[in-house]
Write a protein that holds these residues in place. Structure first.
Motif, mmCIF file in Angstrom:
data_model
loop_
_atom_site.group_PDB
_atom_site.id
_atom_site.type_symbol
_atom_site.label_atom_id
_atom_site.label_comp_id
_atom_site.label_asym_id
_atom_site.label_seq_id
_atom_site.Cartn_x
_atom_site.Cartn_y
_atom_site.Cartn_z
ATOM 1 N N LEU A 1 0.373 4.068 -2.793
ATOM 2 C CA LEU A 1 -0.567 5.003 -2.170
ATOM 3 C C LEU A 1 -0.908 6.194 -3.062
ATOM 4 N N LYS A 2 0.029 6.636 -3.886
ATOM 5 C CA LYS A 2 -0.213 7.800 -4.741
ATOM 6 C C LYS A 2 -0.624 7.427 -6.165
ATOM 7 N N ASP A 3 -0.883 6.147 -6.411
ATOM 8 C CA ASP A 3 -1.372 5.744 -7.733
ATOM 9 C C ASP A 3 -2.702 6.434 -8.010
ATOM 10 N N PRO A 4 -2.900 6.992 -9.203
ATOM 11 C CA PRO A 4 -4.131 7.746 -9.477
ATOM 12 C C PRO A 4 -5.400 6.904 -9.427
ATOM 13 N N ASP A 5 -5.284 5.605 -9.680
ATOM 14 C CA ASP A 5 -6.479 4.764 -9.679
ATOM 15 C C ASP A 5 -6.585 3.892 -8.431
ATOM 16 N N LEU A 6 -5.890 4.274 -7.366
ATOM 17 C CA LEU A 6 -6.042 3.583 -6.085
ATOM 18 C C LEU A 6 -7.060 4.327 -5.233
ATOM 19 N N ARG A 7 -7.944 3.593 -4.589
ATOM 20 C CA ARG A 7 -8.873 4.167 -3.627
ATOM 21 C C ARG A 7 -8.767 3.368 -2.330
ATOM 22 N N VAL A 8 -8.623 4.078 -1.222
ATOM 23 C CA VAL A 8 -8.497 3.447 0.096
ATOM 24 C C VAL A 8 -9.761 3.722 0.896
ATOM 25 N N LEU A 9 -10.312 2.681 1.512
ATOM 26 C CA LEU A 9 -11.518 2.806 2.326
ATOM 27 C C LEU A 9 -11.224 2.421 3.768
ATOM 28 N N LEU B 1 0.828 -1.201 0.000
ATOM 29 C CA LEU B 1 0.000 0.000 0.000
ATOM 30 C C LEU B 1 0.868 1.259 0.000
ATOM 31 N N ALA B 2 1.934 1.257 0.783
ATOM 32 C CA ALA B 2 2.819 2.422 0.817
ATOM 33 C C ALA B 2 3.406 2.700 -0.565
ATOM 34 N N LYS B 3 3.743 1.645 -1.283
ATOM 35 C CA LYS B 3 4.321 1.785 -2.624
ATOM 36 C C LYS B 3 3.307 2.355 -3.613
#
Length: 290
Positions: free
Chosen positions: A18-26, A14-16
Protein backbone atom coordinates in the motif's frame (compact mmCIF):
# COMPACT_ATOMS: atom_id res chain seq x y z
CA UNK A 1 -4.92 -17.47 -3.96
CA UNK A 2 -1.93 -16.72 -6.17
CA UNK A 3 -1.50 -12.99 -6.66
CA UNK A 4 -1.23 -11.70 -10.22
CA UNK A 5 -0.53 -7.94 -10.49
CA UNK A 6 -1.93 -8.02 -14.04
CA UNK A 7 -5.25 -9.60 -13.10
CA UNK A 8 -6.18 -10.19 -9.46
CA UNK A 9 -4.47 -9.49 -6.12
CA UNK A 10 -5.44 -10.30 -2.55
CA UNK A 11 -6.08 -7.92 0.30
CA UNK A 12 -2.87 -9.25 1.88
CA UNK A 13 -0.92 -8.26 -1.24
CA UNK A 14 -2.42 -4.75 -1.28
CA UNK A 15 -1.78 -4.23 2.44
CA UNK A 16 1.86 -5.22 1.93
CA UNK A 17 2.32 -2.85 -1.03
CA UNK A 18 0.00 0.00 0.00
CA UNK A 19 2.85 2.44 0.70
CA UNK A 20 4.89 1.58 -2.40
CA UNK A 21 5.70 4.87 -4.17
CA UNK A 22 4.61 3.58 -7.58
CA UNK A 23 1.33 2.00 -6.45
CA UNK A 24 -1.92 3.73 -7.36
CA UNK A 25 -5.29 2.57 -5.99
CA UNK A 26 -8.56 3.38 -7.77
CA UNK A 27 -12.03 3.19 -6.24
CA UNK A 28 -14.15 2.16 -9.23
CA UNK A 29 -17.43 1.71 -7.37
CA UNK A 30 -20.52 2.02 -9.56
CA UNK A 31 -24.03 0.78 -8.88
CA UNK A 32 -27.20 0.09 -10.79
CA UNK A 33 -30.06 2.47 -9.89
CA UNK A 34 -31.94 -0.38 -8.20
CA UNK A 35 -29.07 -0.84 -5.75
CA UNK A 36 -29.84 2.53 -4.16
CA UNK A 37 -26.22 3.39 -3.44
CA UNK A 38 -24.20 6.56 -4.10
CA UNK A 39 -20.67 5.52 -5.05
CA UNK A 40 -19.06 8.96 -4.77
CA UNK A 41 -20.65 9.71 -1.41
CA UNK A 42 -19.47 6.37 -0.05
CA UNK A 43 -15.95 7.08 -1.37
CA UNK A 44 -15.94 10.49 0.32
CA UNK A 45 -16.94 8.89 3.62
CA UNK A 46 -14.40 6.04 3.58
CA UNK A 47 -11.92 4.60 1.09
CA UNK A 48 -8.68 2.67 1.05
CA UNK A 49 -5.90 5.13 1.96
CA UNK A 50 -4.59 6.97 -1.10
CA UNK A 51 -7.36 5.76 -3.39
CA UNK A 52 -8.61 7.99 -6.21
CA UNK A 53 -12.24 7.85 -7.36
CA UNK A 54 -12.73 6.65 -10.95
CA UNK A 55 -16.14 7.79 -12.24
CA UNK A 56 -17.18 5.19 -14.81
CA UNK A 57 -20.02 7.31 -16.21
CA UNK A 58 -17.95 10.50 -16.50
CA UNK A 59 -14.77 8.87 -17.86
CA UNK A 60 -16.63 7.55 -20.87
CA UNK A 61 -17.53 8.55 -24.40
CA UNK A 62 -20.43 10.83 -23.57
CA UNK A 63 -21.03 11.57 -27.25
CA UNK A 64 -22.61 8.11 -27.46
CA UNK A 65 -26.26 7.44 -26.67
CA UNK A 66 -25.14 4.17 -25.05
CA UNK A 67 -24.17 4.09 -21.37
CA UNK A 68 -20.52 4.40 -20.20
CA UNK A 69 -18.90 3.46 -23.51
CA UNK A 70 -15.10 3.39 -23.51
CA UNK A 71 -13.65 6.92 -23.46
CA UNK A 72 -11.57 8.47 -26.19
CA UNK A 73 -7.80 8.24 -25.77
CA UNK A 74 -7.58 11.99 -25.15
CA UNK A 75 -10.22 12.00 -22.43
CA UNK A 76 -8.76 8.95 -20.75
CA UNK A 77 -5.28 10.48 -20.69
CA UNK A 78 -6.48 13.78 -19.26
CA UNK A 79 -8.58 12.18 -16.52
CA UNK A 80 -5.90 9.71 -15.43
CA UNK A 81 -3.24 12.40 -15.42
CA UNK A 82 -5.50 14.49 -13.18
CA UNK A 83 -5.58 11.51 -10.83
CA UNK A 84 -1.80 11.26 -10.85
CA UNK A 85 -1.82 7.88 -12.61
CA UNK A 86 0.70 7.32 -15.37
CA UNK A 87 3.60 5.36 -16.81
CA UNK A 88 5.41 3.06 -14.40
CA UNK A 89 2.56 2.74 -11.95
CA UNK A 90 1.12 -0.50 -10.64
CA UNK A 91 -2.62 0.08 -10.41
CA UNK A 92 -5.04 -1.79 -8.15
CA UNK A 93 -8.77 -1.26 -8.72
CA UNK A 94 -11.50 -2.08 -6.22
CA UNK A 95 -15.21 -1.48 -5.74
CA UNK A 96 -17.72 -1.42 -2.90
CA UNK A 97 -19.55 -4.58 -3.97
CA UNK A 98 -16.66 -7.10 -3.95
CA UNK A 99 -15.99 -7.74 -7.62
CA UNK A 100 -18.40 -5.82 -9.79
CA UNK A 101 -17.52 -2.54 -11.52
CA UNK A 102 -13.79 -2.76 -10.72
CA UNK A 103 -13.40 -5.26 -13.56
CA UNK A 104 -14.75 -2.65 -16.00
CA UNK A 105 -12.02 -0.18 -15.02
CA UNK A 106 -9.40 -2.95 -15.13
CA UNK A 107 -10.48 -3.63 -18.72
CA UNK A 108 -10.58 0.08 -19.62
CA UNK A 109 -6.97 0.54 -18.51
CA UNK A 110 -5.93 -2.53 -20.50
CA UNK A 111 -7.79 -1.19 -23.53
CA UNK A 112 -5.59 1.89 -23.27
CA UNK A 113 -2.42 -0.19 -23.11
CA UNK A 114 -1.93 -0.18 -19.33
CA UNK A 115 -1.29 -3.78 -18.29
CA UNK A 116 0.18 -3.39 -14.80
CA UNK A 117 -3.31 -3.27 -13.35
CA UNK A 118 -5.16 -5.70 -11.09
CA UNK A 119 -8.54 -6.00 -9.39
CA UNK A 120 -8.62 -6.33 -5.61
CA UNK A 121 -10.15 -9.73 -4.85
CA UNK A 122 -13.09 -9.19 -2.51
CA UNK A 123 -12.90 -5.42 -2.91
CA UNK A 124 -13.82 -2.99 -0.15
CA UNK A 125 -16.15 -5.42 1.68
CA UNK A 126 -13.32 -7.91 2.30
CA UNK A 127 -10.90 -5.10 3.19
CA UNK A 128 -13.41 -3.83 5.77
CA UNK A 129 -14.16 -7.29 7.15
CA UNK A 130 -10.46 -7.77 7.84
CA UNK A 131 -10.28 -4.51 9.78
CA UNK A 132 -7.81 -2.89 7.41
CA UNK A 133 -7.27 0.89 7.32
CA UNK A 134 -9.70 3.34 5.73
CA UNK A 135 -9.67 7.12 5.51
CA UNK A 136 -11.70 10.03 4.17
CA UNK A 137 -8.78 12.18 3.02
CA UNK A 138 -8.19 13.44 -0.50
CA UNK A 139 -5.05 11.86 -1.96
CA UNK A 140 -2.02 14.02 -2.75
CA UNK A 141 -1.91 14.24 -6.56
CA UNK A 142 1.25 14.61 -8.62
CA UNK A 143 0.99 14.71 -12.41
CA UNK A 144 2.41 11.70 -14.22
CA UNK A 145 2.61 11.33 -17.99
CA UNK A 146 0.78 8.35 -19.42
CA UNK A 147 1.61 6.76 -22.76
CA UNK A 148 -1.57 5.34 -24.28
CA UNK A 149 -1.65 2.72 -27.02
CA UNK A 150 -5.23 1.64 -27.60
CA UNK A 151 -5.53 -2.14 -27.88
CA UNK A 152 -8.18 -2.42 -30.57
CA UNK A 153 -8.39 -6.22 -30.30
CA UNK A 154 -9.83 -5.95 -26.78
CA UNK A 155 -13.11 -4.33 -27.89
CA UNK A 156 -15.73 -5.31 -30.48
CA UNK A 157 -18.51 -3.25 -32.06
CA UNK A 158 -21.95 -4.39 -33.17
CA UNK A 159 -20.83 -5.14 -36.74
CA UNK A 160 -18.00 -7.37 -35.54
CA UNK A 161 -20.26 -9.17 -33.07
CA UNK A 162 -22.92 -9.72 -35.72
CA UNK A 163 -20.30 -11.24 -38.02
CA UNK A 164 -18.98 -13.43 -35.20
CA UNK A 165 -22.51 -14.67 -34.45
CA UNK A 166 -23.00 -15.66 -38.09
CA UNK A 167 -19.59 -17.28 -38.59
CA UNK A 168 -19.26 -18.96 -35.22
CA UNK A 169 -15.54 -18.20 -35.10
CA UNK A 170 -15.84 -16.67 -31.63
CA UNK A 171 -17.69 -17.79 -28.56
CA UNK A 172 -20.05 -14.98 -27.54
CA UNK A 173 -20.66 -15.26 -23.81
CA UNK A 174 -23.35 -13.26 -22.01
CA UNK A 175 -22.86 -12.33 -18.32
CA UNK A 176 -26.50 -11.42 -17.59
CA UNK A 177 -28.69 -13.51 -15.25
CA UNK A 178 -30.17 -16.61 -16.85
CA UNK A 179 -33.77 -15.36 -16.88
CA UNK A 180 -32.74 -12.24 -18.82
CA UNK A 181 -30.62 -14.29 -21.22
CA UNK A 182 -33.55 -16.62 -21.90
CA UNK A 183 -35.87 -13.65 -22.42
CA UNK A 184 -38.21 -14.64 -19.61
CA UNK A 185 -38.22 -11.21 -17.94
CA UNK A 186 -38.24 -7.65 -19.23
CA UNK A 187 -34.94 -5.82 -19.47
CA UNK A 188 -34.38 -3.19 -16.77
CA UNK A 189 -33.42 -0.65 -19.44
CA UNK A 190 -36.53 0.71 -21.17
CA UNK A 191 -37.06 0.05 -24.87
CA UNK A 192 -34.96 -3.11 -25.16
CA UNK A 193 -36.20 -6.44 -26.46
CA UNK A 194 -35.83 -9.52 -24.26
CA UNK A 195 -33.56 -12.40 -25.20
CA UNK A 196 -29.97 -12.89 -26.34
CA UNK A 197 -27.64 -12.82 -29.33
CA UNK A 198 -28.27 -15.98 -31.37
CA UNK A 199 -25.54 -18.54 -30.80
CA UNK A 200 -24.31 -16.94 -27.59
CA UNK A 201 -23.76 -18.83 -24.34
CA UNK A 202 -24.73 -17.75 -20.83
CA UNK A 203 -22.31 -17.49 -17.91
CA UNK A 204 -24.03 -15.27 -15.31
CA UNK A 205 -21.17 -13.33 -13.73
CA UNK A 206 -22.20 -14.38 -10.21
CA UNK A 207 -21.33 -18.00 -11.04
CA UNK A 208 -17.66 -16.98 -11.20
CA UNK A 209 -17.68 -15.51 -7.70
CA UNK A 210 -17.83 -16.85 -4.15
CA UNK A 211 -20.67 -15.11 -2.29
CA UNK A 212 -20.49 -12.25 -4.80
CA UNK A 213 -17.14 -11.04 -3.46
CA UNK A 214 -14.09 -13.13 -4.36
CA UNK A 215 -13.25 -14.90 -7.60
CA UNK A 216 -13.28 -18.66 -7.87
CA UNK A 217 -10.07 -20.56 -8.58
CA UNK A 218 -8.84 -20.96 -12.18
CA UNK A 219 -9.94 -24.61 -12.23
CA UNK A 220 -13.40 -23.71 -10.94
CA UNK A 221 -13.66 -20.90 -13.51
CA UNK A 222 -12.82 -23.32 -16.31
CA UNK A 223 -15.53 -25.72 -15.12
CA UNK A 224 -18.11 -22.91 -15.11
CA UNK A 225 -17.36 -21.91 -18.70
CA UNK A 226 -17.20 -25.48 -19.95
CA UNK A 227 -20.40 -26.31 -18.08
CA UNK A 228 -22.13 -23.53 -20.02
CA UNK A 229 -21.03 -25.10 -23.30
CA UNK A 230 -18.30 -22.55 -24.04
CA UNK A 231 -15.62 -23.90 -26.38
CA UNK A 232 -12.48 -22.44 -24.80
CA UNK A 233 -10.40 -23.28 -27.86
CA UNK A 234 -12.09 -20.31 -29.57
CA UNK A 235 -11.55 -16.63 -28.74
CA UNK A 236 -14.29 -15.15 -26.56
CA UNK A 237 -16.40 -12.01 -26.90
CA UNK A 238 -18.00 -11.15 -23.55
CA UNK A 239 -21.30 -9.26 -23.42
CA UNK A 240 -23.81 -8.22 -20.74
CA UNK A 241 -26.39 -5.46 -20.22
CA UNK A 242 -24.23 -2.39 -20.69
CA UNK A 243 -20.60 -3.53 -20.75
CA UNK A 244 -19.83 -3.64 -17.00
CA UNK A 245 -20.29 -7.23 -15.83
CA UNK A 246 -18.98 -8.59 -19.16
CA UNK A 247 -15.60 -7.42 -17.86
CA UNK A 248 -15.91 -9.85 -14.92
CA UNK A 249 -15.97 -12.63 -17.52
CA UNK A 250 -12.86 -11.16 -19.17
CA UNK A 251 -11.11 -10.94 -15.80
CA UNK A 252 -12.00 -14.56 -15.02
CA UNK A 253 -10.70 -15.73 -18.40
CA UNK A 254 -7.48 -13.80 -17.84
CA UNK A 255 -7.24 -15.32 -14.37
CA UNK A 256 -7.30 -18.84 -15.83
CA UNK A 257 -4.69 -17.96 -18.44
CA UNK A 258 -6.94 -17.42 -21.47
CA UNK A 259 -5.89 -14.14 -23.09
CA UNK A 260 -7.85 -14.10 -26.38
CA UNK A 261 -10.94 -12.30 -25.14
CA UNK A 262 -12.68 -9.03 -25.97
CA UNK A 263 -15.65 -6.99 -24.73
CA UNK A 264 -18.72 -6.11 -26.79
CA UNK A 265 -18.86 -2.56 -25.47
CA UNK A 266 -22.41 -1.78 -26.59
CA UNK A 267 -23.68 -5.11 -25.20
CA UNK A 268 -27.45 -5.64 -24.87
CA UNK A 269 -28.09 -1.90 -24.49
CA UNK A 270 -27.16 -1.71 -28.17
CA UNK A 271 -28.13 -5.11 -29.60
CA UNK A 272 -31.50 -5.17 -27.86
CA UNK A 273 -32.40 -1.75 -29.26
CA UNK A 274 -31.70 -2.55 -32.94
CA UNK A 275 -34.86 -4.02 -34.42
CA UNK A 276 -32.93 -5.25 -37.48
CA UNK A 277 -30.73 -7.56 -35.36
CA UNK A 278 -31.98 -11.08 -34.60
CA UNK A 279 -32.84 -12.08 -31.05
CA UNK A 280 -33.05 -15.58 -29.63
CA UNK A 281 -34.98 -16.74 -26.57
CA UNK A 282 -34.79 -19.77 -24.36
CA UNK A 283 -31.65 -21.74 -23.40
CA UNK A 284 -28.43 -21.39 -25.37
CA UNK A 285 -28.25 -23.42 -28.56
CA UNK A 286 -25.14 -24.87 -30.14
CA UNK A 287 -23.81 -23.63 -33.47
CA UNK A 288 -23.51 -20.31 -35.28
CA UNK A 289 -26.37 -17.98 -36.16
CA UNK A 290 -28.03 -18.76 -39.47
Amino acid sequence: MQDDPRALVSTDWLAKHLKDPDLRVLDASWYLPAMGRDAKREYDEAHIPGARFFDIDEISDQRSDLPHMAPTVEKFMSRLRAMGVGDGHQVVVYDGAGIFSAARVWWTLRLMGQFDVAVLDGGLPKWRQEGRPLDDLDPVIRDRHMTVRRQHHLVKDVTQVSAAAKLGDYEIVDARPAERFRGEVAEPRAGLRAGHIPGSKNVPFGELLVQGQTMKSPDEIRRVFEGAGVDLSKPVIASCGSGVTACILALALERMGKTDHAIYDGSWAEWGAFLTLPVAKGPAKQGPMT
